[in-house]
Enzyme design. Structure first.
Site, PDB file in Angstrom:
ATOM      1  N   ASP A  85       0.719  -1.277   0.032  1.00  0.00           N
ATOM      2  CA  ASP A  85      -0.121   0.030  -0.031  1.00  0.00           C
ATOM      3  C   ASP A  85       0.843   1.167  -0.116  1.00  0.00           C
ATOM      4  O   ASP A  85       1.713   1.240   0.758  1.00  0.00           O
ATOM      5  CB  ASP A  85      -0.632   0.242   1.188  1.00  0.00           C
ATOM      6  CG  ASP A  85      -1.561  -1.200   1.707  1.00  0.00           C
ATOM      7  OD1 ASP A  85      -1.563  -2.078   0.976  1.00  0.00           O
ATOM      8  OD2 ASP A  85      -2.354  -1.124   2.790  1.00  0.00           O
ATOM      9  N   GLU A 137     -10.626  -2.373   4.341  1.00  0.00           N
ATOM     10  CA  GLU A 137      -9.232  -1.776   4.707  1.00  0.00           C
ATOM     11  C   GLU A 137      -8.894  -0.536   4.214  1.00  0.00           C
ATOM     12  O   GLU A 137      -9.614  -0.035   3.421  1.00  0.00           O
ATOM     13  CB  GLU A 137      -7.966  -2.657   4.096  1.00  0.00           C
ATOM     14  CG  GLU A 137      -7.933  -4.200   4.844  1.00  0.00           C
ATOM     15  CD  GLU A 137      -7.028  -5.257   4.527  1.00  0.00           C
ATOM     16  OE1 GLU A 137      -6.304  -5.793   5.178  1.00  0.00           O
ATOM     17  OE2 GLU A 137      -6.642  -5.047   3.139  1.00  0.00           O
TER      18      GLU A 137
HETATM   19  C1  FRU Z   1      -3.803  -3.552   2.688  1.00  0.00           C
HETATM   20  C2  FRU Z   1      -3.302  -4.067   4.075  1.00  0.00           C
HETATM   21  C3  FRU Z   1      -3.610  -2.993   5.205  1.00  0.00           C
HETATM   22  C4  FRU Z   1      -2.568  -3.347   6.366  1.00  0.00           C
HETATM   23  C5  FRU Z   1      -1.244  -3.349   5.588  1.00  0.00           C
HETATM   24  C6  FRU Z   1      -0.224  -4.329   5.860  1.00  0.00           C
HETATM   25  O1  FRU Z   1      -3.262  -4.204   1.779  1.00  0.00           O
HETATM   26  O2  FRU Z   1      -3.681  -5.234   4.421  1.00  0.00           O
HETATM   27  O3  FRU Z   1      -5.061  -3.112   5.865  1.00  0.00           O
HETATM   28  O4  FRU Z   1      -2.320  -1.879   7.059  1.00  0.00           O
HETATM   29  O5  FRU Z   1      -1.805  -3.982   4.174  1.00  0.00           O
HETATM   30  O6  FRU Z   1       0.745  -4.320   5.071  1.00  0.00           O
END
Ligand code: FRU
Length: 430
Positions: free
Chosen positions: A20, A196
């Site tokens: 992300d 998320e």
């Molecule tokens: C989304 C996610 C978020 C988390 C991160 C961990 O892709 O699962 O919810 O904070 O990636 O790398």
């Protein structure tokens, strides 16, 4: 396995795993892009915030890791603000602190809470706040805080998710340290996976800066429109306490397989709302062949709201900096016929993918079945689209290993990774 070539103009770190985008913010002439990063390998793990900056959103300079995982916690996704009024006391009004609000994820996977780190040298070096965490519900899953200064509230407002409960919680704070719950938003759509990476932000309607609507992004995994990772959004109003959606139907930000966990920059100049997504899908992110890095971002996109046929519609277009940057984006005019019309892109190895309009199914699609490999069976990704005009445009950006479509002024976007990743595609209409 031989290494794949790297993208030319999509951001990817020099090496290792990335997911992300985090902490997107504009400060002192630079766009800062932090990102979920494993400094030690090309698989997910040791999550830390990598860092890159750009003055034009096209050429990125990667910098040292900004916030590193600790012996007890990984640094999961979150956001960054510049504390211009020194509400935290971390900096000063003359030299405000950049503050990161992120999820501290306990290594045993049993606890997530929201924590702060701050920088007084433009994001180069960071200190952890000694009284972390600042928001803790003693939950296993509670993450991805997106914070902004909200002029409706005259306060910091955080959107954060309880992923398993399909809930976005909104909190308010005067100093980023003490948070009070304002309200919660949930609905029954997009509940096949977990929620998320939320993002709540205002956007002018039809370019009229006195007329605002609020947009809420929520990423969903799995259960996105192509079954894996995807991002839904709602358009509505924010009264300083609650987000009320105009409609509770799910709208998808992208109809391809590869645009996830995207959020927008805080403090972009001229009230621009600029978006970046992770160009990948949790269904296969760890399995696809890597180049020196594994994972890249979408092209930066500018968001706007316009009224079309009485309905407020979110448009998504490549940022204007792309024009004249040498990035090969092409415009195709599609004149709908009785049967399918479109373009076949063929690379130097004879591999191909199609983009097209199907008037029977009333769909725009990308078919990558001849430019993908065996890990996935569904390779045709379609968006509902009923062409009313005699012709319409599709803007296509191809880079090594990806294609991004912006249809009819940005009403629809389809983002797909491609393999094998040819870099020079010749086109032929069908
Ligand atoms: C989304 C996610 C978020 C988390 C991160 C961990 O892709 O699962 O919810 O904070 O990636 O790398």
């Amino acid at each position: 396995m031989s290494l794949e070539p790297r993208p030319h103009f999509h951001f990817a770190p020099a090496r290792n795993w990335m997911n992300d985008p985090n902490g997107l913010i504009f400060y002192r002439g630079k766009y800062h892009l932090f990102f979920q990063y494993n400094p030690e390998g090309d698989q997910w793990g040791n999550m830390s915030w990598g860092h890159a900056t750009s003055t034009d959103l096209i050429i990125w300079q990667e910098l040292p890791v900004a916030i590193s995982y600790t012996p007890t916690h990984a640094i999961f996704s979150g956001s960054a603000v510049v504390d211009y009024f020194n509400t935290t006391g971390f900096g000063s009004v003359e030299n405000p602190a950049m503050v990161a609000i992120f999820t501290a994820h306990q290594h045993d996977g049993l606890h997530q809470s929201q924590s702060l780190a701050y920088s007084t040298d433009d994001g180069m070096t960071w200190q952890m706040y000694e009284k972390n965490p600042v928001l803790d519900l003693e939950m296993k899953d509670f993450r991805d805080p997106k914070v902004m200064w909200n002029t409706v509230n005259e306060a910091w407002v955080m959107s954060v998710v309880k992923p398993q409960e399909f809930t976005v919680s909104f909190y308010e704070s005067q100093d980023l340290k003490q948070w009070e719950l304002l309200s919660e938003f949930t609905n029954k759509n997009g509940t096949d996976g977990v929620w998320e990476c939320p993002d709540l932000f205002p956007l002018a309607v039809d370019g009229d800066s006195t007329k605002f609507k609020w947009v809420l992004f929520v990423s969903v995994n799995p259960g996105g429109v192509t079954s894996g990772s995807g991002t839904q959004f709602f358009i509505g109003d924010w009264n300083g306490k609650e987000f009320v959606a105009d409609e509770i139907t799910t709208r998808w930000l992208d109809y391809g397989r590869d645009n996830y966990a995207g959020v927008t920059f805080n403090d972009a100049p001229d009230n621009r709302r600029i978006y970046l997504g992770w160009m990948n899908n949790w269904d296969y992110a760890k399995d696809i062949p890597a180049n020196s890095a594994r994972g890249s971002m979408t092209i930066p996109r500018e968001l706007s709201l316009v009224t079309i046929d009485g309905k407020i519609t979110l448009l998504q277009n490549p940022v204007k900096e792309i024009l004249g940057s040498g990035i090969g984006d092409q415009n195709f005019t599609i004149t709908p016929m009785e049967s399918k019309t479109g373009i076949r892109f063929t690379n130097e190895d004879g591999k191909s993918f199609d983009i097209g309009y199907d008037p029977q199914r009333k769909e725009i699609y990308v078919d990558r079945s001849s430019a993908w490999y065996e890990i996935e069976s569904t390779s045709r990704h379609a968006a509902p689209f009923d062409a009313q005009e005699n012709s319409f445009e599709i803007r296509v950006i191809t880079d090594t290993g990806s294609v991004e479509l912006f249809v009819h002024g940005g009403r629809i976007s389809i983002t797909d990774l491609l393999l094998p990743s040819g870099s020079s595609w010749s086109t032929s209409p069908f």
